[in-house]
Design a protein around this motif. Structure first.
Motif, PDB file in Angstrom:
ATOM      1  N   SER A   3      13.723  -9.687  45.993  1.00 22.99           N
ATOM      2  CA  SER A   3      12.440  -9.187  46.493  1.00 22.99           C
ATOM      3  C   SER A   3      11.616 -10.359  47.018  1.00 22.99           C
ATOM      4  O   SER A   3      11.896 -11.531  46.712  1.00 22.99           O
ATOM      5  CB  SER A   3      11.685  -8.477  45.371  1.00 22.99           C
ATOM      6  OG  SER A   3      11.264  -9.417  44.398  1.00 22.99           O
ATOM      7  N   ALA A   4      10.591 -10.050  47.786  1.00 23.12           N
ATOM      8  CA  ALA A   4       9.693 -11.097  48.284  1.00 23.12           C
ATOM      9  C   ALA A   4       9.049 -11.840  47.114  1.00 23.12           C
ATOM     10  O   ALA A   4       8.866 -13.058  47.177  1.00 23.12           O
ATOM     11  CB  ALA A   4       8.637 -10.483  49.197  1.00 23.12           C
ATOM     12  N   THR A   5       8.745 -11.124  46.041  1.00 22.55           N
ATOM     13  CA  THR A   5       8.149 -11.764  44.852  1.00 22.55           C
ATOM     14  C   THR A   5       9.111 -12.772  44.240  1.00 22.55           C
ATOM     15  O   THR A   5       8.706 -13.872  43.856  1.00 22.55           O
ATOM     16  CB  THR A   5       7.758 -10.690  43.809  1.00 22.55           C
ATOM     17  OG1 THR A   5       6.835  -9.795  44.409  1.00 22.55           O
ATOM     18  CG2 THR A   5       7.159 -11.318  42.572  1.00 22.55           C
ATOM     19  N   GLN A   6      10.389 -12.424  44.151  1.00 22.17           N
ATOM     20  CA  GLN A   6      11.387 -13.350  43.603  1.00 22.17           C
ATOM     21  C   GLN A   6      11.532 -14.585  44.492  1.00 22.17           C
ATOM     22  O   GLN A   6      11.653 -15.706  43.988  1.00 22.17           O
ATOM     23  CB  GLN A   6      12.744 -12.660  43.470  1.00 22.17           C
ATOM     24  CG  GLN A   6      12.814 -11.640  42.362  1.00 22.17           C
ATOM     25  CD  GLN A   6      14.150 -10.929  42.363  1.00 22.17           C
ATOM     26  OE1 GLN A   6      14.560 -10.358  43.378  1.00 22.17           O
ATOM     27  NE2 GLN A   6      14.826 -10.955  41.231  1.00 22.17           N
ATOM     28  N   VAL A   7      11.515 -14.399  45.794  1.00 16.10           N
ATOM     29  CA  VAL A   7      11.651 -15.531  46.718  1.00 16.10           C
ATOM     30  C   VAL A   7      10.415 -16.425  46.616  1.00 16.10           C
ATOM     31  O   VAL A   7      10.533 -17.655  46.589  1.00 16.10           O
ATOM     32  CB  VAL A   7      11.899 -15.046  48.161  1.00 16.10           C
ATOM     33  CG1 VAL A   7      11.890 -16.210  49.141  1.00 16.10           C
ATOM     34  CG2 VAL A   7      13.221 -14.283  48.247  1.00 16.10           C
TER      35      VAL A   7
END
Length: 137
Positions: A3-7
């Motif tokens: 996810s964008a949050t993980q990246v």
């Protein structure tokens, strides 16, 4: 799929160790400092993230890696913790994976004597959690 949050978390952790973002295949190097301010990511980090998203992560990658941010946001990649250093690293979902971690070119890492990079923490949530554990005893 990462996810964008993980990246964002992946980048934030490595920025705290001094790894730079290679912008547009070497046109520039970005290293926002500080990464965290209080309970949130710093404005410098947020500006860097917006800059990355303005080009959809194309031709932008973390120093020491070959996967672009665009690649990491695709369905082919996930972000997990490295078995060696416990830092977030990209893992390919299908296909062959390089065994090198982004930390392989950092001298004296992992170093368990230093505080590990982290994500922003809400002080009130942490304090309430501690209070709840103490009340339970």
């Amino acid at each position: 799929m990462a996810s964008a949050t993980q990246v964002r978390t992946y980048l934030a952790h490595w920025f705290q160790l001094g790894k730079k973002l290679i912008w547009l295949n070497g046109e520039a190097e970005l290293l926002p400092q500080p990464v965290i301010r209080g309970e949130k990511f710093s404005p410098q980090f947020e500006d860097c993230w917006q800059k990355i998203m303005s080009v959809d992560g194309k031709n932008c990658y973390l120093e020491g890696s070959s996967e672009t941010i665009k690649d990491l946001l695709s369905s082919n990649w996930d972000i997990n913790n490295c078995a060696r250093c416990n830092m977030p690293v990209p893992i390919v979902e299908m296909g062959t994976q390089s065994l090198d971690c982004v930390c392989s070119d950092l001298q004296n890492w992992p170093n368990t004597e230093l505080p590990a990079p982290r994500s922003p923490v809400s002080n009130s949530i942490q304090l309430n959690s501690i209070r709840s554990r103490l009340d339970a005893k």
